[in-house]
Enzyme design. Structure first.
Site, PDB file in Angstrom:
ATOM      1  N   ASP A  40       0.834  -1.208   0.000  1.00 21.20           N
ATOM      2  CA  ASP A  40       0.000   0.000   0.000  1.00 21.20           C
ATOM      3  C   ASP A  40       0.864   1.252   0.000  1.00 21.20           C
ATOM      4  OD1 ASP A  40      -2.540   1.485   0.397  1.00 21.20           O
ATOM      5  OD2 ASP A  40      -1.631   1.967   2.321  1.00 21.20           O
ATOM      6  N   HIS A  41       1.991   1.207   0.701  1.00 23.75           N
ATOM      7  CA  HIS A  41       2.872   2.364   0.743  1.00 23.75           C
ATOM      8  C   HIS A  41       3.685   2.534  -0.532  1.00 23.75           C
ATOM      9  CE1 HIS A  41       2.785   2.658   5.429  1.00 23.75           C
ATOM     10  NE2 HIS A  41       1.591   2.632   4.883  1.00 23.75           N
ATOM     11  N   SER A  47       8.330   2.440  -5.313  1.00 24.81           N
ATOM     12  CA  SER A  47       8.513   3.835  -4.887  1.00 24.81           C
ATOM     13  C   SER A  47       8.660   3.925  -3.382  1.00 24.81           C
ATOM     14  CB  SER A  47       7.333   4.688  -5.355  1.00 24.81           C
ATOM     15  OG  SER A  47       6.114   4.210  -4.814  1.00 24.81           O
ATOM     16  N   GLU A  50       6.498   3.760  10.834  1.00 30.99           N
ATOM     17  CA  GLU A  50       5.173   3.719  11.474  1.00 30.99           C
ATOM     18  C   GLU A  50       5.081   2.612  12.507  1.00 30.99           C
ATOM     19  OE1 GLU A  50       0.469   3.168  10.267  1.00 30.99           O
ATOM     20  OE2 GLU A  50       1.960   3.571   8.712  1.00 30.99           O
ATOM     21  N   HIS A  80      -6.344  -3.348   7.760  1.00 36.64           N
ATOM     22  CA  HIS A  80      -6.365  -3.026   9.195  1.00 36.64           C
ATOM     23  C   HIS A  80      -7.052  -4.121   9.991  1.00 36.64           C
ATOM     24  CE1 HIS A  80      -6.141   1.521   7.982  1.00 36.64           C
ATOM     25  NE2 HIS A  80      -5.007   0.876   7.777  1.00 36.64           N
TER      26      HIS A  80
END
Length: 1479
Positions: free
Chosen positions: A826-827, A913, A980, A1074
């Site tokens: 996702d990042h 990325s 994170e 999540h």
């Protein structure tokens, strides 16, 4: 004569043929291990041994199914004669000389169905003769000499349907002889010498029962007495046989006895036949055989000798004959001795009773003194005062007219002054079934699924059975009776129409209710009204007509330029399908398509809407100048205040932590976000000025924003706010580069649409955004506004009611790595740019203090009864995402107001990325440019010899929130969210090491390559590895087989597909991960046991890189990811409380709630409700919450959604997606599967540089890329992981499920070796081979970044200088195309000589630079070789051969509760201990 002579010959020939056939058949049966008996005829599994004079049963093969032994001389059947013949189906033993059937004669014949024993000489049958014949259906015993039958002879034949006993010598039959034959269909007792007296009346009753039911036929004829000879037994009555029921002539009396005496109970009775006397004690029959003290005298008197205490109790005499039975009154035998505790004489027994009947629970006891009997409920509560409930004189509990509420446990207590005893029993109230839910008549469309609900209660609980028109339902997969009793018919066909009966059945009886199904044929949609091309003036409202007919009723949707329109303040779709557009502006012009769709098909019609913009002034024009100045001032003031607050001190709250974590680091991103805020703030100020001047409320949804300012002033606002200044103009002319490599910002991937998928562009939309005012106001911003008749619930209330859980169910299939790869991926795809300010623009107050919705604040309010409200908290911190300038406008002029769109800070492509960054600025900050080896910068080196990520520099960061824990800053990676949580940080460390590992190998294989070539080739390989792991190893587990079929195979690049991330994916759909997060981060050692520092609660793993440095590195964390089961998504167990109650928690502060943030972010981004995405994904429209039952089966969850939202049209997308039931084999619900498969298909098919696209890699290289696995990445780049499972996403058992790293396939990088004859210039970005293609677009993708064009080609720049690049000489040549070839060649030679001279100069400069061994630190200070210096209190750096290496001191755990930092010291110390050590 001739004819006569042929006869004998033919007979001989026939005999010969028969003889041969006999022999052939016998041979056929002689299989290995299964011989055919001598002279028998055997064919397959049939054995026939007739007329052979056999005297015993021959041995036959176990597989024999038919055994024919007729017409022999068999006299007896030895036990076990048929042992092992379990396949025997038919046994023919008739016409032999058998005289008796012994016990066990037919042992092992459990599958025998037909037994022929007629025409023998059978006289007796043992009571166990037919034991084991559980499958026997037909038994033939006629024409024998049977005289008597034991009543238990046939009790072992539950399936017996036919019993022939005619033509025997049977005279009497004992009652109950045929009691167990429940399947009987035909019984023959005729042609016997039956004596029809009173004792045969039981048989008459049985035959009458057969006749009344019609299920069986029976024949039995009386032989005696002569007056009824020839009469059917079924027709005789007790009266004509003079049978009399017993009658008591003398009854017993109560008796008191003492020990050792003799007592007599008298009982006399008369009847015909003479009745039998039976004595009962405590309702149990007395056995005179087992107790010698008991004697039954001839007249029926009971004599008990040598009485004992156990003899006391309730006695009763029963007289019984075939005509009936009668009992005397109950009498009591009381035993007196020394004082004794109570003992039960009669204990209550569990009793079943029908509703409305009466029931008695008997209870009596003896003792000395005599005990008192009392009754209570089983839980010792008193009996209700009810006239139906009484206690009998003997102590029993009597309840008349029983109701269902009487069911339960009852306790009888017997008490005297010595002791008390208790006994319990249950009254089981049985009741006929009663329907609680009845099926209703249904009218459905052909092909739909219909449910007939049917539920019933009763005792025992009834079973639901369905029939159609009185017949059984069709046996196919379309008809399914659910466990609830509901009949579900899938894919209804026309022939399914009719009456359906639901029957509720239990042992008491059955009830039936009917419903009718009407099936209507399907009809394709046909338009009843269609729209036409329309022109309207700006600011007006317009309605576009469209309606259709069909069966099923078509659903109407509208698309504008390929994006589906949804209900919002801007658009409204009426029930019939008419589209209303409010406040029409130039942005609304375009082609609109109305689509009518049902399950049969679809139809569409389109029209063009034109918008006329008159050249007139608007109400807001006079306020433009003052508003833009005020907007710039207030936005800049709020941003500067936030920067000062965040970067001049350590984070003090979760709000600061979140803001600091999300704050963009790239200057271009900051400026673009600032411009968008100023643009929108200006419009808001103009609106306020106009509203104040007109003295009317323009804040509702009816306000027309396109009437606010004129187009020329709107363009002026865009210019002054900075929007147009930051509009990118990409340059994709350097095809030599773009054909092979990706740009860092994602531009020029799609050469027809260079900005598709690029970083810092607007998210795409599947459906039009939904804002209250059609422009930028989120749903729910006004808490009093009603949506479909209901207010939207607070996101925090949805979280606490529906989502948060402390219970976690482990995933039996997949590890926690499944979640971690999803987050890492996702990042790589999306990161929303949030507002740069934490303070509202209007007055500069902090959003968390004012709890308001003034821009950019959009606080998450806390419900009054929330636990956080009790601690005084009113809201949770939340600011809106930054808007795109002009909301996605790409033209040079902004002449219309567009709905608010948000910025994706990353490239949309799967291009690593998160490892390399999404802008050139980010990429250069993490590259090791000094070494010229194509490496990424590295940090401190661990004991394993492998480096960690480099530390981020600058002001205090989110990782230094608590100075008492550690002074270690955040790590620096390609994505700013790398710190994170520690699992994510470990993944970033793995892939940074993977880049450097590959780059080092490529340099060994190609020493002639320069640093840029190595870097870009390595980046290309790493991106391909991530793509392969995602689509081949991770996605199949997430999407499952169904989702992968939807995704489909890869068929090549499609330039017409936009690979951009759509807003709902980033804001809701991909946040399903999540729900997979464990509340603990497990940390395991090499033996997969917890490390000394133990596992880590998730809230302690946020922004804690010091734990990697000080607590064992990344290996324990990685083992905890692939060695521990992940969290299973259960609809009632969604986000663990570490995420909803302790997110970014800090001491004495209110933590954040991730679920509430997700919901609030969806509203902030204008994400349409869940219902609209159901329609988009071709699921049925849900008008009621019951309509959700196919996707959300749990009724409790549907009820919670109903209480929260009131209407299905209001449900937010994120909570609905995560409560959907999983599609079997996947980890997604149906709507979520639709959205994810759509996005991942676009990401793959719209990526020109996708690793499988032909030409991106050579076939040999692609083969090696496909050897990639995450297990191999772990083996190569972890500190010391040597054993893993081959698929780290699947749960494996340690140690058996783990293999050596040596067994994991690896990528062979030798196929990247550059085979060339002259390698001196191959692989050099500044070499001659690259000179003519130029590198302009490599560094300058945007026109504004390009230096001023010169007339002559520039000199080749110095390798060490940044910002200078080669010119594109091909363009210079093209301007002189009319020159002669000779002149061109001469100029070419001159230019080449000049180029060679420049190259020599640069080489000398480079050699001179490399010869120096000084080091320059991050602050620009020089240090001599082999010198050391302290960077800070904990960090010591060393200069070695031009390379700076820094070491961070690891602090031991503090031995006191509150350690203190001393200036100049690295580690916290305990002051108390120091004081004690002083003399």
């Amino acid at each position: 004569m001739a004819k006569r002579s042929r006869g004998p010959g033919r007979r001989c020939l026939l005999a010969l043929v028969l003889f041969c056939a006999w022999g052939t058949l016998a041979v056929v049966a002689q299989k290995p291990g299964a011989g055919c008996p001598s002279r028998c005829l055997c064919f397959r599994t049939t054995v026939r041994c007739m007329h052979l004079l056999l005297e015993a049963v021959p041995a036959v093969a176990p597989q024999t199914s038919i055994l024919d032994l007729r017409f022999n001389r068999i006299r007896e059947i030895q036990p076990g004669a048929f042992r092992r013949l379990r396949n025997l189906n038919t046994l023919l033993l008739n016409n032999n000389q058998i005289k008796r059937i012994p016990s066990g004669a037919f042992e092992d014949l459990e599958n025998l169905k037909y037994l022929y024993l007629y025409k023998n000489e059978i006289q007796s049958i043992d009571r166990q003769a037919f034991k084991g014949l559980a499958s026997l259906e037909q038994l033939y015993l006629h024409f024998n000499q049977i005289e008597t039958l034991d009543p238990d002879s046939f009790q072992h034949l539950p399936k017996l349907e036919r019993l022939f006993l005619h033509n025997n010598r049977i005279t009497h039959l004992v009652p109950g002889t045929f009691n167990h034959l429940e399947s009987m269909k035909r019984l023959r007792l005729d042609s016997n010498t039956l004596h029809c007296d009173c004792e045969i009346l039981w048989l008459a009753d049985l035959l009458k029962t057969y006749a009344e039911s019609g299920n069986a036929q029976a024949a039995a004829i009386c032989e005696y007495p002569r007056r009824i000879q020839g009469r059917s037994v079924a027709t005789i009555t007790p009266e004509e046989l003079n049978c009399e029921r017993p009658r008591i002539t003398s009854e017993p009396q109560d008796a008191d006895v003492t020990s050792g005496n003799t007592v007599y109970f008298t009982c006399r009775a008369e009847g015909n036949p003479k009745p039998e006397i039976i004595w009962l004690r405590n309702n149990n029959e007395l056995s005179m055989k087992t107790d010698s003290r008991l004697n039954l005298l001839d007249d029926g008197t009971l004599m008990i000798q040598n009485t004992q205490e156990t003899d006391q109790g309730i006695y009763q005499c029963m007289a019984k004959n075939v005509a009936g039975e009668v009992k005397t009154q109950e009498v009591t035998l009381r035993y007196f001795g020394s004082p004794a505790r109570p003992t039960f004489v009669i204990q209550p027994q569990n009793t079943e009773v029908l509703v409305g009947e009466s029931v008695t629970l008997e209870c009596s006891a003896t003792g000395h003194p005599p005990p008192r009997i009392s009754w209570t409920r089983g839980d010792r509560t008193p009996l209700p005062v009810d006239p139906r409930v009484n206690i009998t004189p003997s102590g029993g509990l009597y309840i008349q007219n029983v109701v269902q509420g009487d069911s339960g446990e009852y306790a009888c207590s017997a008490t005297n002054n010595i002791d008390s005893v208790h006994a319990t029993a249950f009254i089981i109230v049985q009741a006929l079934p009663q329907f609680t839910v009845t099926p209703q008549d249904r009218v459905v469309i052909e092909g739909q699924t219909v449910d007939f609900q049917c539920e019933a209660k009763g005792n025992p609980p009834p079973v639901i059975a369905w029939t159609k028109g009185g017949s059984q339902l069709s046996v196919d997969r379309r008809h399914l009776v659910l466990s609830s009793g509901t009949l579900r018919i899938s894919g209804v066909a026309l022939h399914d129409q009719g009456q359906y009966e639901c029957q509720a059945v239990n042992i008491i009886g059955s009830q039936k209710v009917v419903a009718h199904l009407t099936v209507q044929p399907r009809v394709t949609p046909v338009f009843a009204s269609i729209p036409s091309d329309t022109t309207v003036e700006v600011g007006a409202n317009v309605q576009l007509p469209c309606s259709s007919q069909g069966e099923p009723e078509p659903a109407i949707t509208w698309n504008k330029d390929g994006v589906q329109v949804t209900e919002s303040g801007k658009f409204h779709i009426s029930p019939e399908g008419f589209l209303t557009i409010n406040d029409v502006g130039p942005a609304d012009a375009g082609r609109y398509e109305c689509v009518a769709r049902n399950t049969i098909g679809s139809a569409s019609v389109s029209m063009v809407l034109s918008v006329n913009v008159p050249d007139v002034s608007r109400n807001g024009d006079p306020f433009v100048a003052t508003s833009i100045v005020e907007a710039i001032a207030t936005v800049d003031r709020a941003i500067n205040s936030t920067r000062t607050h965040l970067f001049d001190s350590r984070p003090r709250s979760p709000n600061d932590l979140l803001a600091l974590f999300r704050y963009p680091r790239d200057p271009y991103t900051v400026e673009q976000a600032r411009a968008g805020e100023i643009f929108e703030r200006t419009l808001q100020l103009i609106q306020e000025h106009v509203q104040h001047g007109l003295m009317v409320d323009l804040n509702g949804t009816s306000y027309h924003y396109n009437d606010l300012v004129s187009p020329q002033y709107l363009n002026l606002i865009a210019n002054l706010s900075g929007c147009t200044a930051h509009r990118r103009v990409n340059n994709c002319s350097d095809m030599c580069f773009h054909q092979k490599y990706r740009t860092h910002d994602g531009t020029c991937n799609n050469l027809q649409h260079p900005m598709w998928g690029a970083s810092l562009t607007a998210f795409e939309r599947l459906l039009k955004s939904v804002y209250e005012n059609g422009f930028n106001t989120p749903r729910g911003i006004n808490p009093h506004r009603l949506y479909n008749g209901h207010a939207l619930p607070m996101p925090r209330l949805v979280s606490t009611t529906l989502i948060g859980t402390e219970t976690v169910t482990p995933d039996e299939q997949f590890t926690h790595m499944l979640m971690q790869w999803g987050q890492f991926l996702d990042h790589d795809l999306d990161s929303t740019v949030v507002a740069l300010s934490q303070a509202r623009f209007s007055d500069g107050q902090h959003c968390s203090n004012v709890c308001s919705n003034d821009p950019p604040c959009f606080s998450v309010m806390i419900p009054p009864n929330d636990s956080r409200a009790r601690s005084g908290a009113r809201c949770m911190f939340f600011v809106r995402s930054s808007p795109v300038c002009g909301s996605g406008m790409t033209s040079l002029l902004m002449n219309s107001v567009y709905p608010r769109e948000q910025i994706n800070q990353l490239t949309s492509y799967i291009d690593a990325s998160n490892v390399y960054g999404s802008t050139e600025h980010e990429a250069r900050s993490i590259r090791d440019l000094a070494s010229h080896r194509g490496l990424l910068r590295q940090g401190i080196v661990q004991r394993s010899g492998k480096p960690l990520l480099p530390f981020a520099t600058g002001p205090p960061t989110e990782c230094m929130r608590d100075e008492n824990e550690s002074p270690i800053p955040c790590f620096l990676a390609g994505d700013h969210r790398a710190n994170e949580q520690l699992g994510l940080t470990s993944m970033h460390t793995l892939w940074f090491r993977e880049h450097n590992r590959i780059a080092t190998e490529l340099l060994k294989l190609n020493p002639h390559w320069d640093g840029d070539t190595i870097y870009y080739e390595t980046r290309k390989i790493v991106g391909a590895e991530i793509q392969h792991i995602t689509y081949q190893h991770w996605l199949p587990k997430i999407l499952g087989e169904v989702g992968m079929r939807t995704l489909g195979e890869y068929h090549g690049y499609d330039p017409g597909i936009n690979a951009g991330i759509f807003n709902a994916f980033a804001t809701a759909a991909f946040r399903f991960g999540h729900t997979l997060v464990n509340p603990l981060l497990y940390r395991l050692d090499e033996n997969f046991q917890p490390i000394a520092q133990d596992h880590l609660p998730l809230h302690k793993a946020f922004f804690s890189p010091f734990r990697i440095v000080n607590e064992g590195g990344i290996d324990p964390l990685l083992r905890g990811l692939f060695g521990v089961a992940g969290k299973m998504r259960v609809p009632s167990q969604l986000l663990n409380t570490e995420l909803t109650e302790r997110l970014f928690s800090m001491a004495h502060t209110v933590a954040l709630d991730l679920a509430a943030i997700n919901i609030q972010r969806g509203r902030d981004h204008g994400i349409p409700p869940y219902h609209d995405y159901r329609v988009y994904c071709n699921l049925s429209a849900a008008h009621t919450f019951e309509d959700l039952k196919n996707e959300i089966k749990n009724p409790e969850i549907r009820e919670k959604l109903k209480r929260l939202y009131g209407s299905t049209l209001n449900i937010d997308l994120f909570p609905a997606l995560v409560v959907e039931d999983l599609v079997p084999g996947s980890r997604l619900g149906p709507t979520l599967m639709c959205l994810l498969s759509t996005q991942f298909k676009r990401l793959r098919d719209g990526d020109r540089l996708w690793y499988e696209n032909p030409g991106v890699f050579s076939p040999a290289q692609l083969t090696q890329i496909k050897q990639t696995s995450l297990a191999r990445i772990l083996c190569d780049n972890a500190d010391n992981i040597t054993r893993v499972q081959s698929d780290v996403f699947r749960v494996a058992e340690f140690p058996h499920g783990y293999g050596s790293c040596d067994e994991i396939p690896r990528v062979d990088l030798r196929v990247w070796q550059d085979c060339c004859e002259d390698c001196r210039t191959r692989g050099q970005f500044n070499a001659f081979s690259y000179h003519f293609r130029g590198r302009r677009s490599l560094e300058f993708s945007y026109q504004e970044d390009k230096p001023t064009k010169k007339t002559r080609p520039r000199k080749i720049p110095s390798v060490g200088r940044q910002g200078e690049h080669l010119s594109n000489s091909t363009s210079a040549f093209s301007t002189r195309s009319d020159a002669s070839g000779t002149n061109d060649f001469r100029e070419f030679v001159l230019e080449m000589q000049k180029t060679i001279t420049d190259l020599r100069t640069q080489i000398k400069k480079l050699e001179s630079r490399l010869s120096t061994t000084e080091c320059v630190d991050a602050g620009g200070e020089s240090h001599a070789n082999n010198t050391k210096w302290k960077k800070d209190a904990c960090t010591i750096c060393e200069c070695k051969d031009g390379q700076v290496t820094c070491f961070v001191e690891a602090c031991p755990p503090a031995t006191c509760a509150v350690p203190v930092n001393i200036p100049g010291a690295c580690c916290p110390v305990c002051l108390q201990k120091r004081a004690e050590e002083k003399p």
